[in-house]
Design a protein around this motif. Structure first.
Motif, PDB file in Angstrom:
ATOM      1  N   GLY A  28      -6.217  13.788   1.354  1.00 47.85           N
ATOM      2  CA  GLY A  28      -5.539  14.081   2.734  1.00 47.85           C
ATOM      3  C   GLY A  28      -6.069  13.100   3.855  1.00 47.85           C
ATOM      4  N   LEU A  29      -7.192  12.982   3.696  1.00 47.44           N
ATOM      5  CA  LEU A  29      -7.965  12.172   4.948  1.00 47.44           C
ATOM      6  C   LEU A  29      -7.440  10.705   4.869  1.00 47.44           C
ATOM      7  CD1 LEU A  29      -9.828  12.279   7.098  1.00 47.44           C
ATOM      8  CD2 LEU A  29     -11.657  11.516   5.591  1.00 47.44           C
ATOM      9  N   SER A  30      -7.291  10.146   3.495  1.00 46.08           N
ATOM     10  CA  SER A  30      -6.734   9.147   3.438  1.00 46.08           C
ATOM     11  C   SER A  30      -5.255   8.799   3.842  1.00 46.08           C
ATOM     12  CB  SER A  30      -6.934   8.415   2.052  1.00 46.08           C
ATOM     13  OG  SER A  30      -6.431   6.875   1.843  1.00 46.08           O
ATOM     14  N   ARG A  31      -4.480   9.757   3.569  1.00 49.13           N
ATOM     15  CA  ARG A  31      -3.135   9.766   3.799  1.00 49.13           C
ATOM     16  C   ARG A  31      -2.871  10.086   5.413  1.00 49.13           C
ATOM     17  NH1 ARG A  31       2.214  10.715   1.911  1.00 49.13           N
ATOM     18  NH2 ARG A  31       3.798  10.305   3.720  1.00 49.13           N
ATOM     19  N   ALA A  32      -3.691  10.579   5.873  1.00 51.39           N
ATOM     20  CA  ALA A  32      -3.875  11.073   7.303  1.00 51.39           C
ATOM     21  C   ALA A  32      -4.082   9.555   8.110  1.00 51.39           C
ATOM     22  CB  ALA A  32      -4.726  11.977   7.925  1.00 51.39           C
ATOM     23  N   TYR A  33      -5.041   8.778   7.810  1.00 46.46           N
ATOM     24  CA  TYR A  33      -5.248   7.544   8.287  1.00 46.46           C
ATOM     25  C   TYR A  33      -4.057   6.615   8.114  1.00 46.46           C
ATOM     26  CZ  TYR A  33     -10.134   8.532   9.462  1.00 46.46           C
ATOM     27  OH  TYR A  33     -11.477   8.923  10.182  1.00 46.46           O
ATOM     28  N   SER A  40       1.189   3.494  14.251  1.00 46.12           N
ATOM     29  CA  SER A  40       0.929   2.685  15.257  1.00 46.12           C
ATOM     30  C   SER A  40       1.424   1.099  15.155  1.00 46.12           C
ATOM     31  CB  SER A  40      -0.603   2.390  15.104  1.00 46.12           C
ATOM     32  OG  SER A  40      -1.250   3.596  15.211  1.00 46.12           O
ATOM     33  N   MET A  41       1.604   0.865  14.002  1.00 42.27           N
ATOM     34  CA  MET A  41       2.352  -0.479  13.561  1.00 42.27           C
ATOM     35  C   MET A  41       3.651  -0.291  14.105  1.00 42.27           C
ATOM     36  SD  MET A  41       2.036  -2.367  10.109  1.00 42.27           S
ATOM     37  CE  MET A  41       2.508  -4.285   9.768  1.00 42.27           C
ATOM     38  N   GLU A  42       4.415   0.579  13.949  1.00 42.37           N
ATOM     39  CA  GLU A  42       5.763   0.747  14.276  1.00 42.37           C
ATOM     40  C   GLU A  42       5.835   0.784  15.784  1.00 42.37           C
ATOM     41  OE1 GLU A  42       7.436   4.181  12.066  1.00 42.37           O
ATOM     42  OE2 GLU A  42       7.648   3.138  10.377  1.00 42.37           O
ATOM     43  N   GLU A  43       4.924   1.494  16.636  1.00 42.28           N
ATOM     44  CA  GLU A  43       4.916   1.363  18.005  1.00 42.28           C
ATOM     45  C   GLU A  43       4.399   0.157  18.581  1.00 42.28           C
ATOM     46  OE1 GLU A  43       2.236   4.527  18.585  1.00 42.28           O
ATOM     47  OE2 GLU A  43       3.439   5.989  17.974  1.00 42.28           O
ATOM     48  N   GLY A  44       3.941  -0.981  17.660  1.00 43.32           N
ATOM     49  CA  GLY A  44       3.565  -2.221  18.178  1.00 43.32           C
ATOM     50  C   GLY A  44       2.145  -2.233  18.764  1.00 43.32           C
ATOM     51  N   ASN A  45       1.475  -0.930  18.289  1.00 45.11           N
ATOM     52  CA  ASN A  45       0.096  -0.986  18.594  1.00 45.11           C
ATOM     53  C   ASN A  45      -0.861  -1.746  17.325  1.00 45.11           C
ATOM     54  OD1 ASN A  45      -2.684  -0.617  19.354  1.00 45.11           O
ATOM     55  ND2 ASN A  45      -2.229   1.167  20.222  1.00 45.11           N
ATOM     56  N   LYS A  48      -4.521  -0.589  16.622  1.00 41.54           N
ATOM     57  CA  LYS A  48      -4.874   0.519  16.062  1.00 41.54           C
ATOM     58  C   LYS A  48      -4.210   0.671  14.697  1.00 41.54           C
ATOM     59  CE  LYS A  48      -6.485   3.671  18.979  1.00 41.54           C
ATOM     60  NZ  LYS A  48      -5.556   4.534  19.965  1.00 41.54           N
ATOM     61  N   ALA A  49      -3.279  -0.177  14.349  1.00 43.23           N
ATOM     62  CA  ALA A  49      -2.791  -0.271  12.892  1.00 43.23           C
ATOM     63  C   ALA A  49      -3.730  -0.773  11.951  1.00 43.23           C
ATOM     64  CB  ALA A  49      -1.761  -1.164  12.920  1.00 43.23           C
ATOM     65  N   VAL A  50      -4.517  -1.777  12.372  1.00 43.51           N
ATOM     66  CA  VAL A  50      -5.703  -2.350  11.939  1.00 43.51           C
ATOM     67  C   VAL A  50      -6.688  -1.423  11.562  1.00 43.51           C
ATOM     68  CG1 VAL A  50      -7.475  -4.166  11.672  1.00 43.51           C
ATOM     69  CG2 VAL A  50      -5.153  -4.787  12.503  1.00 43.51           C
ATOM     70  N   LEU A  51      -6.931  -0.693  12.426  1.00 45.17           N
ATOM     71  CA  LEU A  51      -8.066   0.173  12.490  1.00 45.17           C
ATOM     72  C   LEU A  51      -7.735   1.304  11.321  1.00 45.17           C
ATOM     73  CD1 LEU A  51     -10.479   1.776  13.566  1.00 45.17           C
ATOM     74  CD2 LEU A  51      -8.790   2.949  15.194  1.00 45.17           C
ATOM     75  N   TRP A  52      -6.378   2.075  11.626  1.00 46.83           N
ATOM     76  CA  TRP A  52      -6.228   3.102  10.743  1.00 46.83           C
ATOM     77  C   TRP A  52      -6.074   2.865   9.152  1.00 46.83           C
ATOM     78  CZ3 TRP A  52      -8.546   6.408  13.310  1.00 46.83           C
ATOM     79  CH2 TRP A  52      -7.978   6.752  14.647  1.00 46.83           C
ATOM     80  N   LEU A  53      -5.293   1.635   9.164  1.00 47.50           N
ATOM     81  CA  LEU A  53      -5.178   1.401   7.679  1.00 47.50           C
ATOM     82  C   LEU A  53      -6.044   0.724   6.944  1.00 47.50           C
ATOM     83  CD1 LEU A  53      -1.607  -0.654   8.357  1.00 47.50           C
ATOM     84  CD2 LEU A  53      -1.891   1.454   7.342  1.00 47.50           C
ATOM     85  N   HIS A  54      -7.105   0.089   7.695  1.00 47.75           N
ATOM     86  CA  HIS A  54      -8.385  -0.227   6.726  1.00 47.75           C
ATOM     87  C   HIS A  54      -8.922   1.025   6.371  1.00 47.75           C
ATOM     88  CE1 HIS A  54      -8.540  -4.438   6.407  1.00 47.75           C
ATOM     89  NE2 HIS A  54      -7.840  -4.766   7.524  1.00 47.75           N
ATOM     90  N   GLU A  72       0.954   4.705  -6.001  1.00 47.80           N
ATOM     91  CA  GLU A  72       1.179   3.204  -5.526  1.00 47.80           C
ATOM     92  C   GLU A  72       2.038   3.085  -4.530  1.00 47.80           C
ATOM     93  OE1 GLU A  72       1.899   1.046  -9.237  1.00 47.80           O
ATOM     94  OE2 GLU A  72      -0.019   1.281 -10.151  1.00 47.80           O
ATOM     95  N   ALA A  73       3.052   3.996  -4.358  1.00 48.35           N
ATOM     96  CA  ALA A  73       4.053   3.485  -3.416  1.00 48.35           C
ATOM     97  C   ALA A  73       3.285   3.501  -1.896  1.00 48.35           C
ATOM     98  CB  ALA A  73       4.986   4.547  -3.148  1.00 48.35           C
ATOM     99  N   ILE A  74       2.387   4.421  -1.681  1.00 52.36           N
ATOM    100  CA  ILE A  74       1.465   4.258  -0.508  1.00 52.36           C
ATOM    101  C   ILE A  74       0.446   3.389  -0.483  1.00 52.36           C
ATOM    102  CG2 ILE A  74      -0.112   5.736   1.050  1.00 52.36           C
ATOM    103  CD1 ILE A  74       1.446   8.173   0.270  1.00 52.36           C
ATOM    104  N   THR A  75      -0.351   3.186  -1.351  1.00 54.39           N
ATOM    105  CA  THR A  75      -1.282   2.364  -1.495  1.00 54.39           C
ATOM    106  C   THR A  75      -0.719   0.772  -1.377  1.00 54.39           C
ATOM    107  OG1 THR A  75      -1.519   2.154  -3.813  1.00 54.39           O
ATOM    108  CG2 THR A  75      -2.913   3.756  -2.744  1.00 54.39           C
ATOM    109  N   ASP A  76       0.201   0.694  -2.276  1.00 54.88           N
ATOM    110  CA  ASP A  76       0.828  -0.920  -2.155  1.00 54.88           C
ATOM    111  C   ASP A  76       1.371  -1.154  -0.763  1.00 54.88           C
ATOM    112  OD1 ASP A  76       0.191  -1.255  -4.928  1.00 54.88           O
ATOM    113  OD2 ASP A  76       2.291  -0.972  -5.548  1.00 54.88           O
ATOM    114  N   ASP A  77       2.098   0.004   0.023  1.00 51.23           N
ATOM    115  CA  ASP A  77       2.441  -0.487   1.191  1.00 51.23           C
ATOM    116  C   ASP A  77       1.340  -0.704   2.277  1.00 51.23           C
ATOM    117  OD1 ASP A  77       5.033  -0.128   3.231  1.00 51.23           O
ATOM    118  OD2 ASP A  77       3.587   1.382   3.765  1.00 51.23           O
ATOM    119  N   CYS A  78       0.406   0.208   2.287  1.00 48.83           N
ATOM    120  CA  CYS A  78      -0.926  -0.155   2.868  1.00 48.83           C
ATOM    121  C   CYS A  78      -1.112  -1.433   2.725  1.00 48.83           C
ATOM    122  CB  CYS A  78      -1.917   1.020   2.544  1.00 48.83           C
ATOM    123  SG  CYS A  78      -3.249   1.148   3.775  1.00 48.83           S
TER     124      CYS A  78
END
Length: 298
Positions: A28-33, A40-45, A48-54, A72-78
């Protein structure tokens, strides 16, 4: 009676993170990040996108069951999103490129000393963070700086060599531990927001780049003892002193304008210029001592 108590109030992203930490719900924590990173990425920030996705990547990469639970759908997209962000004009990407260009113009020993000077500036911060349960290895950085510096001039003892090797293992293992990314371990910062142990995750991770630097140094020692060509020095530690994750997470504005970031970039350049001048081991020792006493967050 239907709807008597109304709908359950949706949790804010911060509440969701705190809830997952409290319940030790690592998937759940990984999914929340991940969700924060996508938003953040969709908002153009992009910072923040780098921070949370990493952060999401660090957690699901640390535990197989978390990786499997996310799917894999989530991990590959990340992973794909992180790859896309690596092409963006951000300090996260631009500063390492600049440092590598400068490192190419130095000798290998100059690069290794440059890395040691950077590592020394993290000593005081990591010493404070080492008080958190499971993070004790961070408190050994000051000792490691002293031993590595000594070995530029004389071989290490067997005990020193083995202890440095052990520290490498401890730092590597730290990245897989919930003590690093899941427990919310943090320290107070006078006049600022608390600094989380997880804030070390930026620029590939202070713990991992320190491990890479120390391991490369040990490999150099072994190579010289065996009359072999030593591996090229690692330069990742040169980037870690910026600590960008902390300033992005605490909304300090554009990284280029953060005073501590600007100060660190200036110190990195100053170290480069210092190494390009005629210097003595005594001058290097003096600089290391000053850096070990530096509060890098001030």
């Amino acid at each position: 009676m239907f709807g008597l108590f109304g709908k359950k109030k949706a949790q804010s992203p911060e509440e969701q993170l705190n809830s997952c930490q409290a319940k030790r719900d690592w998937p759940g924590l990984s999914r929340a990040y991940y969700d924060l990173g996508v938003a953040s990425m969709e908002e153009g920030n992009l910072e923040k996108a780098v921070l949370w996705l990493h952060r999401a990547d660090t957690i699901y990469s640390a535990m197989d069951n978390v990786y499997e639970k996310l799917g894999e759908a989530i991990t590959d997209d990340c992973s794909d999103r992180i790859g896309t962000l690596e092409d963006s004009a951000l300090i996260y990407n631009d500063f390492p490129e600049l440092v590598n260009v400068k490192a190419d113009g130095l000798s290998e020993i100059q690069v290794r000393i440059w890395g040691l000077l950077s590592l020394a500036r993290l000593v005081k911060l990591c010493d404070r963070l080492s008080a958190a349960p499971g993070c004790e290895a961070l408190g050994k950085l000051g000792w490691a700086v002293d031993v590595v510096f000594k070995t530029f001039q004389e071989p290490p003892t067997e005990e020193e060599f083995e202890s440095l090797k052990g520290l490498c293992s401890q730092l590597y293992d730290l990245g897989d531990s919930p003590a690093f990314w899941g427990m919310g371990n943090q320290i107070d910062v006078p006049g600022g927001a608390p600094f989380q142990v997880f804030d070390l995750n930026g620029m590939m991770g202070v713990h991992l780049e320190t491990e890479a630097y120390l391991d490369s140094h040990l490999q150099m020692i072994l190579a010289k003892c065996q009359g072999q060509e030593p591996p090229k020095p690692e330069t990742g530690i040169l980037n870690c002193t910026l600590l960008p994750d902390y300033y992005v997470r605490t909304d300090k504005g554009s990284l280029e304008d953060v005073p501590q970031i600007k100060a660190e970039m200036a110190r990195t350049q100053s170290d480069h210029d210092f190494l390009c001048s005629e210097i003595t081991w005594e001058q290097i020792a003096e600089r290391l001592k000053k850096y070990k006493e530096l509060d890098i967050l001030q």
